[in-house]
Design a protein around this motif. Structure first.
Motif, PDB file in Angstrom:
ATOM      1  N   THR A 273      11.929 -65.681  12.305  1.00  0.00           N
ATOM      2  CA  THR A 273      10.777 -64.826  12.018  1.00  0.00           C
ATOM      3  C   THR A 273      10.905 -63.513  12.781  1.00  0.00           C
ATOM      4  O   THR A 273      11.075 -63.527  14.009  1.00  0.00           O
ATOM      5  CB  THR A 273       9.477 -65.561  12.393  1.00  0.00           C
ATOM      6  N   PHE A 274      10.844 -62.418  12.037  1.00  0.00           N
ATOM      7  CA  PHE A 274      11.004 -61.086  12.623  1.00  0.00           C
ATOM      8  C   PHE A 274       9.676 -60.379  12.768  1.00  0.00           C
ATOM      9  O   PHE A 274       8.832 -60.427  11.870  1.00  0.00           O
ATOM     10  CB  PHE A 274      11.941 -60.231  11.754  1.00  0.00           C
ATOM     11  N   TYR A 275       9.513 -59.736  13.906  1.00  0.00           N
ATOM     12  CA  TYR A 275       8.380 -58.854  14.194  1.00  0.00           C
ATOM     13  C   TYR A 275       8.823 -57.451  13.826  1.00  0.00           C
ATOM     14  O   TYR A 275       9.848 -56.978  14.329  1.00  0.00           O
ATOM     15  CB  TYR A 275       8.075 -58.965  15.686  1.00  0.00           C
ATOM     16  N   LEU A 276       8.088 -56.784  12.960  1.00  0.00           N
ATOM     17  CA  LEU A 276       8.470 -55.449  12.503  1.00  0.00           C
ATOM     18  C   LEU A 276       7.247 -54.541  12.568  1.00  0.00           C
ATOM     19  O   LEU A 276       6.412 -54.548  11.654  1.00  0.00           O
ATOM     20  CB  LEU A 276       9.017 -55.518  11.063  1.00  0.00           C
ATOM     21  N   ASP A 277       7.121 -53.829  13.680  1.00  0.00           N
ATOM     22  CA  ASP A 277       6.009 -52.879  13.817  1.00  0.00           C
ATOM     23  C   ASP A 277       6.441 -51.597  13.112  1.00  0.00           C
ATOM     24  O   ASP A 277       7.131 -50.759  13.685  1.00  0.00           O
ATOM     25  CB  ASP A 277       5.707 -52.638  15.302  1.00  0.00           C
ATOM     26  N   MET A 278       6.040 -51.479  11.842  1.00  0.00           N
ATOM     27  CA  MET A 278       6.444 -50.328  11.047  1.00  0.00           C
ATOM     28  C   MET A 278       5.557 -49.133  11.400  1.00  0.00           C
ATOM     29  O   MET A 278       4.344 -49.280  11.605  1.00  0.00           O
ATOM     30  CB  MET A 278       6.320 -50.651   9.554  1.00  0.00           C
ATOM     31  N   ASP A 279       6.177 -47.991  11.490  1.00  0.00           N
ATOM     32  CA  ASP A 279       5.450 -46.732  11.729  1.00  0.00           C
ATOM     33  C   ASP A 279       5.988 -45.728  10.720  1.00  0.00           C
ATOM     34  O   ASP A 279       6.749 -44.832  11.077  1.00  0.00           O
ATOM     35  CB  ASP A 279       5.714 -46.205  13.149  1.00  0.00           C
ATOM     36  N   VAL A 280       5.631 -45.884   9.460  1.00  0.00           N
ATOM     37  CA  VAL A 280       6.206 -45.033   8.421  1.00  0.00           C
ATOM     38  C   VAL A 280       5.526 -43.667   8.486  1.00  0.00           C
ATOM     39  O   VAL A 280       4.365 -43.532   8.109  1.00  0.00           O
ATOM     40  CB  VAL A 280       6.059 -45.680   7.031  1.00  0.00           C
ATOM     41  N   ASP A 281       6.253 -42.700   9.025  1.00  0.00           N
ATOM     42  CA  ASP A 281       5.731 -41.331   9.181  1.00  0.00           C
ATOM     43  C   ASP A 281       4.458 -41.276  10.016  1.00  0.00           C
ATOM     44  O   ASP A 281       3.582 -40.444   9.763  1.00  0.00           O
ATOM     45  CB  ASP A 281       5.470 -40.696   7.807  1.00  0.00           C
ATOM     46  N   GLY A 282       4.336 -42.168  10.979  1.00  0.00           N
ATOM     47  CA  GLY A 282       3.145 -42.197  11.813  1.00  0.00           C
ATOM     48  C   GLY A 282       2.692 -43.627  11.985  1.00  0.00           C
ATOM     49  O   GLY A 282       3.143 -44.520  11.260  1.00  0.00           O
ATOM     50  N   SER A 283       1.788 -43.867  12.931  1.00  0.00           N
ATOM     51  CA  SER A 283       1.483 -45.264  13.252  1.00  0.00           C
ATOM     52  C   SER A 283       0.511 -45.909  12.262  1.00  0.00           C
ATOM     53  O   SER A 283       0.532 -47.122  12.082  1.00  0.00           O
ATOM     54  CB  SER A 283       0.955 -45.373  14.687  1.00  0.00           C
ATOM     55  N   ASP A 284      -0.344 -45.138  11.615  1.00  0.00           N
ATOM     56  CA  ASP A 284      -1.316 -45.758  10.713  1.00  0.00           C
ATOM     57  C   ASP A 284      -0.731 -45.942   9.314  1.00  0.00           C
ATOM     58  O   ASP A 284      -0.420 -44.966   8.625  1.00  0.00           O
ATOM     59  CB  ASP A 284      -2.602 -44.927  10.655  1.00  0.00           C
ATOM     60  N   ASN A 285      -0.576 -47.189   8.936  1.00  0.00           N
ATOM     61  CA  ASN A 285       0.045 -47.541   7.662  1.00  0.00           C
ATOM     62  C   ASN A 285      -0.823 -48.558   6.930  1.00  0.00           C
ATOM     63  O   ASN A 285      -1.715 -49.164   7.515  1.00  0.00           O
ATOM     64  CB  ASN A 285       1.432 -48.171   7.895  1.00  0.00           C
ATOM     65  N   SER A 286      -0.541 -48.734   5.631  1.00  0.00           N
ATOM     66  CA  SER A 286      -1.194 -49.782   4.841  1.00  0.00           C
ATOM     67  C   SER A 286      -0.137 -50.643   4.180  1.00  0.00           C
ATOM     68  O   SER A 286       0.988 -50.191   3.947  1.00  0.00           O
ATOM     69  CB  SER A 286      -2.077 -49.169   3.744  1.00  0.00           C
ATOM     70  N   PHE A 287      -0.515 -51.887   3.889  1.00  0.00           N
ATOM     71  CA  PHE A 287       0.388 -52.807   3.209  1.00  0.00           C
ATOM     72  C   PHE A 287      -0.059 -52.904   1.750  1.00  0.00           C
ATOM     73  O   PHE A 287      -1.240 -53.147   1.471  1.00  0.00           O
ATOM     74  CB  PHE A 287       0.312 -54.182   3.875  1.00  0.00           C
ATOM     75  N   VAL A 288       0.870 -52.675   0.847  1.00  0.00           N
ATOM     76  CA  VAL A 288       0.541 -52.674  -0.576  1.00  0.00           C
ATOM     77  C   VAL A 288       1.391 -53.720  -1.280  1.00  0.00           C
ATOM     78  O   VAL A 288       2.618 -53.713  -1.164  1.00  0.00           O
ATOM     79  CB  VAL A 288       0.815 -51.289  -1.219  1.00  0.00           C
TER      80      VAL A 288
END
Ligand SMILES: [Cu+2]
Length: 480
Positions: A273-288
């Motif tokens: 199990t991988f932990y992936l703190d995504m920061d796509v172009d900044g820290s506030d992201n949404s999951f779609v």
């Protein structure tokens, strides 16, 4: 152990002979080689101008359009953080992932009898995935052009020690194609454009007792990150009185495969199990979740009766993002920055492209599965919380599953346009076979983090092709 008393002796294995050691020595020096066997000639890659990456301050890796921080860790193995990729249009470094690592492993064996039922390992929390990472073997674990990084850890009494050559970093050219196109002769244009694919690999290999896990983080110039886990090493086996399957009564359950005389390889699963703190172009992201749904055409409207439509559903809370894969109701899984859009209006994003999709089939109320409840879904998304990093809980020994990712996610916190962590579990069912004995040829699977409307267009359109003059001509010794 507390009372220093022998409470009970259990011996359910009476009359089972110790298997012979014949043909189990896996060292090269012990092999008898059949003269008919052909092996490949030595192979290596050449970099006449040297490597294209640098490692600054011992941890900051810069290669092609990528830069990231790399750290050996006693529990996670390798931690990749602050991964950024350069935008070919603006020239700026853009954030992709704040932090990614192997959070936990879960390896339940499928033999419920006395001597085996408890064998349900959690290798990161129980043993330390990084502590079990042994020095890599130059030329064999990693190619000649590899750079090595040491781990510095604390022993049980606090004494620091160095685990040398724990991680390697190297550029890989595996003969693959980055992109290509040939114009059809019919156009008269005679255009053939091809680009070779060169990638950067970060590797470690943990030998957790009998088993070996090889973890690769592979960066591509097109923005894709491939996270791959390879399984090798020695199967956990058990003794049996049988030397041939024809001795086994029809109804008897061996809980595995007879691999050799008196040796059974027990069925088991591997979950990473991988932990992936995504920061796509900044820290506030949404999951779609982009659901791919069959649509029917109204009668008489088209010669076609059905087609596919992509329907976007933004996850509002954690339960919207508890994902189990379905082959006939498929989805793509995007992490987007809803505040940042491309030239034509798409939200910039990265998607997780699943593979290694074995799911745990154990009952959810089975004690090991309660502890390994982070494998109940293949994807989870949680709001960032500094105390939620280890999917099986901070303290894994003797846990009863009270502090797992599954428990955190049930709080159903808001995750839209927030600093979110994506969790992905690579799963393998392993029914052992004779080829896995005495050492298993590597079995691997990987998943990708792939840009999706992140760049304005193909980010590697402008990379140059290979030309003869840049490459060395190596001749066999006899013709030199
Ligand atoms: Cu296995």
């Amino acid at each position: 152990m507390d009372s220093k008393e022998v409470v009970e002796i259990s011996d359910k294995g009476k009359g089972i002979p110790i298997p012979k050691a014949a043909n189990t020595d896996y060292r090269y020096s012990a092999q008898k080689i059949n003269p008919e066997m052909m092996f490949v000639n030595p192979i290596s890659i050449e970099q006449p101008k040297g490597p294209s990456f640098t490692v600054e301050d011992e941890h900051l890796v810069k290669w092609a359009n990528w830069e990231f921080h790399l750290k050996p860790d006693p529990r996670a193995g390798v931690i990749v953080s602050r991964a950024k990729v350069r935008d070919p249009d603006s020239g700026e470094m853009r954030n992709v992932m704040y932090k990614g690592f192997t959070s936990e492993l879960f390896v339940p064996y499928m033999d419920p009898t006395d001597a085996w039922y408890f064998k349900t390992y959690m290798d990161a929390g129980e043993y330390g995935f990084g502590l079990q990472a042994m020095p890599l073997d130059p030329l064999n674990d990693c190619p000649r052009n590899a750079y090595y990084m040491d781990g510095v850890f604390a022993a049980g009494d606090g004494t620091p020690y160095v685990r040398s050559h724990m991680v390697c970093v190297f550029e890989r050219y595996a003969g693959d194609i980055g992109w290509r196109h040939s114009e059809s002769p019919i156009t008269g244009m005679e255009i053939r454009e091809v680009r070779p694919k060169v990638t950067l690999v970060v590797r470690m290999a943990a030998s957790v007792a009998n088993y070996d896990y090889i973890v690769d983080w592979e960066f591509q110039t097109d923005g894709l990150i491939r996270i791959k886990v390879g399984l090798s090493g020695i199967l956990m086996v058990k003794g049996t009185s049988y030397v041939n399957t024809n001795q086994v009564p029809g109804q008897q359950n061996l809980y595995g495969t007879l691999l050799s005389e008196n040796v059974i390889g027990v069925i088991h699963d591997h979950y990473i199990t991988f932990y992936l703190d995504m920061d796509v172009d900044g820290s506030d992201n949404s999951f779609v979740e982009v659901n791919i749904k069959k649509q029917k055409t109204p009668p008489g409207e088209s010669p076609r009766r059905s087609y596919l439509k992509a329907i976007r559903n933004v996850a509002k809370t954690e339960k919207d993002a508890q994902i189990q894969f379905k082959l006939y109701d498929p989805s793509e899984f995007h992490v987007v920055n809803p505040m940042k859009r491309t030239r034509v209006g798409n939200p910039v994003g990265y998607k997780v492209v699943p593979a290694g999709t074995a799911a745990s089939l154990l009952d959810h109320d089975d004690p090991p599965q309660k502890r390994g409840a982070f494998t109940n879904n293949q994807i989870w998304v949680t709001p960032y919380n500094r105390s939620e990093q280890w999917a099986g809980g901070l303290f894994v020994y003797q846990s009863q599953g009270e502090d797992t990712l599954a428990v955190w996610s049930e709080r159903d916190r808001p995750i839209e346009n927030k600093d979110i962590v994506l969790w992905y579990t690579l799963g393998f069912h392993h029914v052992p076979c004779q080829e896995d004995f005495p050492i298993m040829p590597t079995v691997s699977s990987s998943f990708d983090l792939k840009p999706v409307n992140f760049f304005e267009s193909n980010p590697i359109l402008r990379i140059p092709p290979n030309v003869e003059k840049d490459l060395p001509v190596c001749k066999p010794a006899a013709s030199a």
